[in-house]
Write an enzyme that holds these catalytic residues in place. Sequence first.
Site, mmCIF file in Angstrom:
data_model
loop_
_atom_site.group_PDB
_atom_site.id
_atom_site.type_symbol
_atom_site.label_atom_id
_atom_site.label_comp_id
_atom_site.label_asym_id
_atom_site.label_seq_id
_atom_site.Cartn_x
_atom_site.Cartn_y
_atom_site.Cartn_z
ATOM 1 N N ARG A 52 -1.582 4.231 -4.085
ATOM 2 C CA ARG A 52 -0.460 4.902 -3.458
ATOM 3 C C ARG A 52 0.822 4.761 -4.281
ATOM 4 O O ARG A 52 1.810 5.432 -4.011
ATOM 5 C CB ARG A 52 -0.226 4.339 -2.052
ATOM 6 C CG ARG A 52 -1.479 4.276 -1.209
ATOM 7 C CD ARG A 52 -1.188 3.895 0.217
ATOM 8 N NE ARG A 52 -0.903 5.069 1.016
ATOM 9 C CZ ARG A 52 -0.514 5.039 2.286
ATOM 10 N NH1 ARG A 52 -0.338 3.887 2.880
ATOM 11 N NH2 ARG A 52 -0.275 6.143 2.943
ATOM 12 N N LYS A 71 -0.201 -6.035 21.196
ATOM 13 C CA LYS A 71 -1.422 -6.163 20.412
ATOM 14 C C LYS A 71 -2.289 -7.236 21.045
ATOM 15 O O LYS A 71 -1.822 -8.339 21.312
ATOM 16 C CB LYS A 71 -1.083 -6.523 18.968
ATOM 17 C CG LYS A 71 -2.219 -6.315 17.980
ATOM 18 C CD LYS A 71 -1.733 -6.458 16.551
ATOM 19 C CE LYS A 71 -2.846 -6.160 15.569
ATOM 20 N NZ LYS A 71 -2.390 -6.265 14.171
ATOM 21 N N GLU A 128 4.073 0.591 -0.495
ATOM 22 C CA GLU A 128 3.512 0.255 -1.799
ATOM 23 C C GLU A 128 4.354 0.787 -2.948
ATOM 24 O O GLU A 128 4.538 0.105 -3.974
ATOM 25 C CB GLU A 128 2.081 0.795 -1.905
ATOM 26 C CG GLU A 128 1.095 0.153 -0.952
ATOM 27 C CD GLU A 128 1.021 0.827 0.410
ATOM 28 O OE1 GLU A 128 0.179 0.439 1.223
ATOM 29 O OE2 GLU A 128 1.842 1.752 0.656
#
Length: 640
Positions: free
Chosen positions: A397, A282, A369
């Site tokens: 969600r 990243k 979630e």
Amino acid sequence: MEFPLLNTINDPADLRRLPRTELRRVADELRAFVVESVSKTGGHFGSNLGTVELTVALHYVYNTPHDRLVWDVGHQTYPHKILTGRRDRMGTLRQLGGISGFPRRDESEYDTFGTGHSSTSISAAHGMAMAARLKGEDRRAVAIIGDGSMTAGMAFEALNNAGVSHGGLMGDLLVILNDNDMSISPPVGALNKYLARLMSGSFYSAAREGAKSVLKNTPFYEFARRFEEHTKGMVVPGTIFEEFGFNYVGPIDGHDLDALIPTLENLREKRGPQFLHIITRKGAGYKLAEADPVKYHAAAGKFDPAVGFVKPATPPKLSFTQVFGDWLCDMAEQDQRLVGITPAMREGSGMVEFHKRFPERYYDVGIAEQHSVTFAAGLACEGLKPVVAIYSTFLQRAYDQLIHDVAIQNLPVVFALDRAGLVGADGATHAGNYDIAFTRCVPNMAVLTPSDEDECRQALYTAFQHNGPATVRYPRGAGVGVVPRKLMSALPWGRGEIRRRSSPGAATGKRIALLAFGTVLHPALAAGERLDATVVNMRFVKPLDVALVAEIARTHDAIVTIEDGCLMGGAGSAVSECLHEAGIDIPVLQLGLPDEFVEHGDPAKLMAACGLDAAGIEASILRRFADSAAAISPLRAAND
């Protein structure tokens, strides 16, 4: 900076006409363009630098858009946008009327699936692959998913389904695991540890590097490098992905075009479910982002690429997220039962300090979630007091778990809903427009809507003391600058407060009351001053202050409800239902977010466009009530 080769690429067909030897140069220019572009607009940063070579390789090997690329989450698609005809529009990124920071089907034919939440790519790409088989079309589907997104159950549901035959048919699906050892926060969980073991196994690494060193500079080196993916099975145990029915290849260096392109070419010719594991960094190619991938996940605004992100000279105002983080630590000191939970949003939810000070009571469950909510329910069953810090849009969600696992059992779980209302540049996928409507309809749920920073702190304390489930919603960013009191005291349960009373014989000739829910209280107060109207800070959507609503209805000629959530089923609907049940007939004007997905852009401009700034509230009231009574005409004339 000049981009002579990149400027010749207006679509992937131009890229595919280049000799392979030019692709390294394309990638270098593309990475530099991303840095320069994001430094001027802000936006997601580190994740896009990490996918430059992968994006080049995918569009070079696959016949896009005929072959389908599905990017998970989509915050790593800036290189994809640049190579697919949107290079000249990158200056409008995430701005009102500009291009989105995520894939959008209505923006480009190359954006085959709109995303913004994680872990949907494998399901969508599997659907596309199966559709191609059913229609007799020769096309491939590729899902690009990060290791952070692989922590979500939906990704494994899709793997479980995609790796088996359906009536004798299997889709030509490639899943690319972009493993950068990061999501937004540092990675967590058993899967991450498994991937780390897989890529760092000493025998595999020694064999791999040993073969390279022996064959380097010989005619057999290229053959050995290509053959490596097929021989790895002799030194690496069978993977979990092979157990799902996928042909697993990797891990390979996701920044090495000489490895990526031949591997993708081989996999494109294979039928059925394939799985490619690549290792990337990243922030690759930008040393500051490589050194601190969490900090450089996204740029809040403009920055100097030579310097990187710097703290503003003037300290920013206290944000609601910081108010929550401070409250969480203070509450944890007072009550040993408090447990903090986040689904992979430690930084965004303001839980960094809590994690440092109370590590044994901090749980980052990954991008899961549903699990976060039911996990909280289990903790609450045992007498603990869980606080789930979750963005409003992400709670969607876990709606089934909110109802079945928390509300039905009336468990004392506090949901701290960050990013309520419009969020600005991230757009519709991240806007918290619906939480009032989808939580207030659930029995046992309490819904609190604080109007400023101090009231947010007190509302969180109030919800924590409540012996049942409660949500406290607050927006992204700073409030009006009210300094939170250190002392925490409970708000009167289910009670609003009148913040301004209209004068007898007001200029309107009508007594109008504005009932505000949340931070829209402040533009409501400004409009109330202009209209000489009563303004009420409702504070609670549920339980609604029925007595106050009835009192207001008896003493006023019209009611205006104001909220930064959807109108359908929202707080205004709650007021109308209350009045109807009481048999009170009074005109009600409901102001809130329209029945449409609000685009990305500056939050203040979006609120104004939705009529939720002071001028918009005033104008809506005048439109509704000015023509219905001649007595209001002096006010309208005064404001024309």
